[in-house]
Design a protein around this motif. Structure first.
Motif, mmCIF file in Angstrom:
data_model
loop_
_atom_site.group_PDB
_atom_site.id
_atom_site.type_symbol
_atom_site.label_atom_id
_atom_site.label_comp_id
_atom_site.label_asym_id
_atom_site.label_seq_id
_atom_site.Cartn_x
_atom_site.Cartn_y
_atom_site.Cartn_z
ATOM 1 N N GLY A 132 39.821 44.774 42.055
ATOM 2 C CA GLY A 132 38.577 45.422 42.038
ATOM 3 C C GLY A 132 37.962 45.225 43.639
ATOM 4 O O GLY A 132 37.589 46.304 44.401
ATOM 5 N N GLU A 133 38.364 44.298 44.118
ATOM 6 C CA GLU A 133 37.943 43.665 45.640
ATOM 7 C C GLU A 133 39.042 44.728 46.569
ATOM 8 O O GLU A 133 38.457 45.142 47.440
ATOM 9 C CB GLU A 133 38.299 42.405 45.937
ATOM 10 N N HIS A 134 40.339 44.788 46.148
ATOM 11 C CA HIS A 134 41.199 45.606 47.009
ATOM 12 C C HIS A 134 40.689 47.131 47.035
ATOM 13 O O HIS A 134 40.463 47.763 48.205
ATOM 14 C CB HIS A 134 42.567 45.547 46.334
ATOM 15 N N TRP A 135 40.445 47.728 45.888
ATOM 16 C CA TRP A 135 39.989 49.265 45.907
ATOM 17 C C TRP A 135 38.726 49.390 46.480
ATOM 18 O O TRP A 135 38.304 50.369 47.163
ATOM 19 C CB TRP A 135 40.025 49.663 44.535
ATOM 20 N N THR A 136 37.581 48.380 46.268
ATOM 21 C CA THR A 136 36.464 48.510 46.704
ATOM 22 C C THR A 136 36.531 48.565 48.388
ATOM 23 O O THR A 136 35.883 49.325 49.124
ATOM 24 C CB THR A 136 35.485 47.622 46.198
ATOM 25 N N THR A 137 37.261 47.513 49.012
ATOM 26 C CA THR A 137 37.469 47.566 50.326
ATOM 27 C C THR A 137 37.964 48.801 50.923
ATOM 28 O O THR A 137 37.702 49.138 51.961
ATOM 29 C CB THR A 137 38.250 45.947 50.550
ATOM 30 N N GLU A 138 39.322 49.142 50.250
ATOM 31 C CA GLU A 138 39.803 50.519 50.714
ATOM 32 C C GLU A 138 38.753 51.439 50.873
ATOM 33 O O GLU A 138 38.788 52.136 52.042
ATOM 34 C CB GLU A 138 40.888 50.862 49.707
ATOM 35 N N GLY A 139 37.923 51.750 50.041
ATOM 36 C CA GLY A 139 36.915 52.837 50.095
ATOM 37 C C GLY A 139 35.879 52.490 51.216
ATOM 38 O O GLY A 139 35.520 53.246 51.945
ATOM 39 N N LEU A 140 35.380 51.292 51.391
ATOM 40 C CA LEU A 140 34.464 50.721 52.390
ATOM 41 C C LEU A 140 35.290 51.082 53.639
ATOM 42 O O LEU A 140 34.701 51.662 54.775
ATOM 43 C CB LEU A 140 33.973 49.507 52.233
#
Ligand code: GSH
Length: 219
Positions: A132-140
């Protein structure tokens, strides 16, 4: 008959719809579907939404699903204030920013994906959180690069908040769930601060919903 929204306090897609309705000043009733306990899979809800996701928007008995379709529908039935600009190039830009989270980033972190990681691949809670952290960070990070190319002035498309801002704020809500610091994304953080200073955004935040308050009281 008015407007009903089948939604959930934690749902980022439901957040997008709540903000849009409040920016337009349209009253609505939210009918909670607990997507963490699996209420979306019950036959009663499947009859409402065959995809078994929230939100579902009901207007005078007519149903619309998918948050982007709902926001476009709202702009058509109630054009002021506009969420999507009229100019073709600006419309395309607003939709591009919106789809970055709606189509590319947010779908990777929804409950059905997290549950499948656990069931099919044996991922534990720590691995799922890291996912979750990975994909949320990619989006940000993508939004940060986009806002560097075309700075918010003061909102993503100009003077007023609209579709793009709602979607970027939703991505930031994902960061709030995971307690991710926004320091690496200063342009996104500043835009989100501007959004959450507005009542339509602030009162729609998951942590402000009655369901969140009930859930936290039980944990
Ligand atoms: N693309 C859809 C997203 C729908 C969606 O995935 N909703 C999530 C909550 S944000 C859901 O209901 N998930 C249920 C599940 O994953 O089982 C939209 O923007 O409306």
């Amino acid at each position: 008959m008015g407007i009903q929204v089948y939604g959930f306090w934690r749902s980022i897609a439901s957040f997008r719809v709540r903000v849009a309705l409040r920016l337009k000043g349209l009253p609505f009733e939210e009918i909670p579907i607990d997507i963490l306990s699996g209420e979306q899979f019950e036959p009663g809800y499947e009859a409402v939404n065959v995809e078994r996701v929230v939100p579902t928007f009901i207007h005078d008995g007519h149903s619309v699903f998918q948050s982007l379709a709902i926001l476009e529908y709202l702009d058509e039935i109630h054009p002021e204030p506009r969420l999507i600009p009229e100019d073709a190039k600006e419309r395309a830009y607003a939709r591009s920013l919106a789809l970055m989270t709606i189509a590319d980033s947010h779908p990777l972190v929804v409950p059905r994906v997290r549950n499948h990681l656990a069931r099919a691949f044996g991922a534990d809670a720590k691995a799922i959180e890291a996912w979750g952290e990975h994909w949320t960070t990619e989006g940000l990070a993508t939004y940060e690069r986009l806002l560097a190319r075309r700075p918010a002035a003061p909102f993503a498309l100009g003077a007023k908040p609209g579709l793009a801002d709602i979607c970027i704020a939703g991505q930031v809500v994902g960061a709030h769930f995971l307690k991710l610091g926004l320091a690496p994304f200063p342009a996104v953080a500043a835009l989100a601060d501007r959004c959450f200073a507005l009542p339509a955004f602030a009162t729609s935040h998951p942590f402000e919903q009655p369901g969140f308050k009930t859930a936290s009281a039980h944990h």
